[in-house]
Enzyme design. Structure first.
Site, PDB file in Angstrom:
ATOM      1  CG  ASP A 343      -4.910  -4.009   3.147  1.00  0.00           C
ATOM      2  OD1 ASP A 343      -4.891  -3.306   2.123  1.00  0.00           O
ATOM      3  OD2 ASP A 343      -5.927  -4.183   3.840  1.00  0.00           O
ATOM      4  CD  GLU A 379      -3.054   0.287   1.615  1.00  0.00           C
ATOM      5  OE1 GLU A 379      -3.617   0.678   0.570  1.00  0.00           O
ATOM      6  OE2 GLU A 379      -3.517  -0.619   2.328  1.00  0.00           O
TER       7      GLU A 379
END
Length: 729
Positions: A343, A379
């Site tokens: 993330d 990401e």
């Protein structure tokens, strides 16, 4: 209670079959106490007197699995200097492998008095704190073997542990929404049906349920609020929270592996749940604030925030880096997971200020013999300056391709754009990845993900509808590249419903026939809706859970058929970029591995790409031009394919190329459902390509195409109208 010296490594609580070694790092501490809790909540404090390299440790021969514990760390309290030691706050071990309970929000878990951030609060927080649990590390893996599916053969299914199974009618009610449920045969059967080879689980590291959300009657559903990087989230365990969550997670992995399905974890190492300077003192803040968090140089009371959550982990600190790397190795070696999706991964590249793909974290991953061998997905952005880094991660990494998502959405909603952009995304985004020596599989292709509209909502709403989040619809993205097909939200208009059903098929077909690694967001193949909510992070309820009893069966059948087509034909999942370029060819020259076609059947010319030329295009994929070999070294050859795209508002007659490509063609897929049985299509002939539709053609080899590759066949098999269920939004 006896306490022997113990060892400084490994960090955390390590049970060896006879006793438990406790070790915690704190460079600035003056004194550290290990706090043990019995079943009645009574606390025993044991001073840790042995310190090696700033690691405080002890071995307790009388302590075994199930014992709850925490730490109290003594030291200076001077926030302006980044020091926030306070022994009245019970602290969770950053290396805890299991956690019991949740934070009970009140004054005691904060280091200052409400209303006065400069003050110091000495209320004891033990009764309100979640606690670490000593776990039994021994588990019968029964010969578990990782599937090790190559990227090129992978289909990733992003899902949520609870939301996936909470309403599944074939899963026993007492385990729905848990790790055990994900390993249930009914779930595995569905994953096999749609061709999924890997589950990408939204955060399962122990996270904190925010006070602000609880006050609104909501909760942190997504889980991007981690507090313990080694512990599986306790609320997803059916068997209990006193360490039972660990073997339950392992059993889930074992069951999925036995079915040939990999497990990838969505991990949040960029920040923790302790927030900014007004946040609670739960763990690292009280253990060693300066080592674990990036602080503002001019005033260390404040936290540098590249994540939008209040803090950023200090990846310039060797101790933070060790925490991350130890966690990654633990999940691979002890929990048998197959990869990670990071993330806001750009934050991990901010060793100093700017994003740097040569940052220490990436060097550590590169040389690590364990972590470097699993799937690594970034990401590739964060909220800091220069944070959008799609295409810029190191060679061994793959990336969520945000440009793929935006381009494909814009194409199908009819936004004017250069066709070259769409062509590049469809063929693996060589412009983003080839320069760094990567291949098409570096692109994790997706149209939807947990963050944003579901696929059904993408074709049903122009605007977000997030009122249920309690923020007056201010939260969530405003630009969704969505199109409601003429009506906002639910409708009974059969024309709109038919168009929405077709658009969902267009998106899924584009995704599964693109080069790269496709990722399906859970429930998209079932027609899942969140009623227009594009930021359901706080909706732990039926708005976000999958409604299996309302599944769009024709759409499932269509998804399954496209996944089979991809699996059976390596043309659609190449490991190398195409060589063909949109340039003029000499007559009689060999056919390139890829040829782009205009609707009149002629080859796209260089000037066509930038001329704003229509919204229809075709692509010839040369099955004999696959420049790679199979696992045993054998040459890979496939049949030729042509894929026709029409994102326009009118049907067109698409002319097929001459016999130099193929003598004749069979229609395998028509997302409009009109080309049900056209017979072999001759070269130079034409096909009616409906508005907003895709047709897939395979070279004719004298064998009738498989019926279930036709969307019309899948619809007819269920007795459903082509537009989907009546009233479908």
């Amino acid at each position: 209670m006896q306490a022997w010296p113990g060892t400084a490594y490994p960090l955390g609580a390590e049970f060896d079959g006879g006793g438990t070694n406790f070790a915690v790092f704190s460079e600035g501490a003056e004194r550290v106490e290990l706090c043990l809790f019995d079943d009645a909540g009574a606390e025993v404090r044991i001073p840790l007197v042995d310190v090696d390299a700033h690691v405080w440790h002890a071995y307790l021969p009388e302590v075994g699995p199930g014992r709850r514990y925490g730490y109290r760390v003594h030291g200076p309290y001077d926030p302006a200097q980044g020091l926030r030691y306070n022994p009245s706050k019970l602290l969770l071990d950053p290396y805890a492998k299991a956690v019991e309970g949740q934070v009970q929000w009140n004054q005691s878990v904060y280091g200052y008095d409400f209303g006065d951030p400069e003050s110091r609060n000495d209320d004891d927080s033990a009764a309100s704190m979640m606690k670490g649990v000593v776990v039994n590390p021994f588990f019968d893996w029964a010969g578990d073997r990782a599937p090790k599916t190559p990227y090129a053969e992978s289909v990733i299914y992003e899902t949520h542990v609870k939301g996936m199974t909470k309403l599944h009618p074939l899963v026993p009610e007492d385990i729905r929404g848990t790790y055990s449920a994900l390993g249930h045969p009914a779930v595995i059967e569905h994953l096999h049906r749609i061709g999924a080879t890997a589950l990408e689980l939204m955060p399962v590291h122990q996270f904190v349920d925010d006070d602000a959300l609880q006050q609104k009657g909501l909760s942190n559903y997504w889980g991007y609020n981690t507090i313990a990087f080694f512990a599986p989230q306790n609320t997803y365990a059916a068997g209990g929270q006193r360490g039972q969550q660990v073997p339950e997670f392992k059993a889930m992995v074992r069951a999925l592996h036995a079915a040939g399905i990999e497990v990838i974890l969505d991990v949040v190492y960029n920040h923790t749940a302790e927030g900014n300077h007004l946040g609670p003192t739960l763990s690292m803040r009280g253990i060693d604030n300066e080592a674990y968090y990036r602080l503002e140089a001019e005033d260390k009371r404040y936290y540098t925030d590249y994540t939008g959550t209040g803090n950023s982990l200090n990846v310039s600190s060797p101790h933070s880096l060790q925490l991350i790397m130890d966690s990654l190795r633990y999940w691979v070696l002890e929990m048998h997971v197959d990869g990670f999706r990071f993330d806001l991964a750009a934050t991990l590249a901010r060793e100093f200020y700017d994003v740097d793909k040569l940052a220490t974290f990436f060097e550590l991953v590169q040389q690590d013999p364990v972590v470097s061998q699993v799937k690594l997905i970034a990401e590739p952005w964060d909220l800091g300056p220069g944070g959008y880094q799609v295409g810029n991660f190191p060679p061994q990494w793959t990336e969520w391709n945000g440009r793929y998502r935006d381009t494909v959405r814009d194409f199908w909603r009819g936004e004017p754009q250069a066709l070259g952009e769409f062509a590049s995304r469809l063929t693996g985004s060589a412009d983003l990845y080839e320069h760094s020596g990567r291949r098409p599989v570096a692109s994790i292709d997706f149209v939807t993900a947990h963050d944003g509209f579901t696929l059904r909502d993408l074709v049903s709403y122009n605007e977000k509808h997030n009122e249920a989040n309690g923020e007056d619809n201010r939260d969530g993205a405003d630009d969704n590249c969505s199109w409601n097909c003429g009506v906002e939200g639910p409708t009974d208009d059969p024309t709109v419903l038919e168009l929405r059903a077709r658009q969902q098929r267009n998106f899924l077909a584009t995704l599964l026939l693109s080069q790269g690694v496709p990722m399906i967001s859970h429930g998209d193949e079932l027609g899942r809706t969140q009623q227009g909510n594009n930021n359901a992070y706080a909706q732990d309820n039926e708005l976000s859970w999958i409604h299996w009893d309302d599944a769009d069966e024709p759409l499932i059948e269509f998804t399954a058929a496209l996944a089979r087509l991809r699996r059976e034909h390596p043309t659609f999942r190449r490991s190398r970029f195409f060589d063909g370029r949109p340039i003029r060819r000499e007559e009689g020259a060999p056919v390139p591995d890829i040829v782009w076609l205009r609707p009149d059947g002629t080859v796209m010319q260089p000037e066509d790409w930038d001329s704003g030329f229509g919204r229809a295009i075709g692509v010839f994929l040369n099955g004999q031009g696959i420049r790679e070999r199979g696992r045993r070294g054998e040459p890979i050859e496939d049949l030729h394919f042509i894929v026709l795209f029409n994102a326009g508002d009118e049907a067109i007659d698409f002319h097929l190329p001459t016999h130099e490509f193929s003598p004749s063609w069979d229609v395998l897929v028509d997302t409009a459902g009109t080309q049900t049985d056209p017979g072999a299509v001759e070269p130079g002939g034409s096909l009616r390509l409906e508005a907003k539709s895709i047709i897939v053609l395979r070279e004719h080899r004298g064998v009738a195409p498989t019926a279930d590759h036709s969307v019309a066949a899948s619809l007819a098999a269920r007795g459903e109208p082509a537009g989907g269920r009546p009233g479908q939004a």
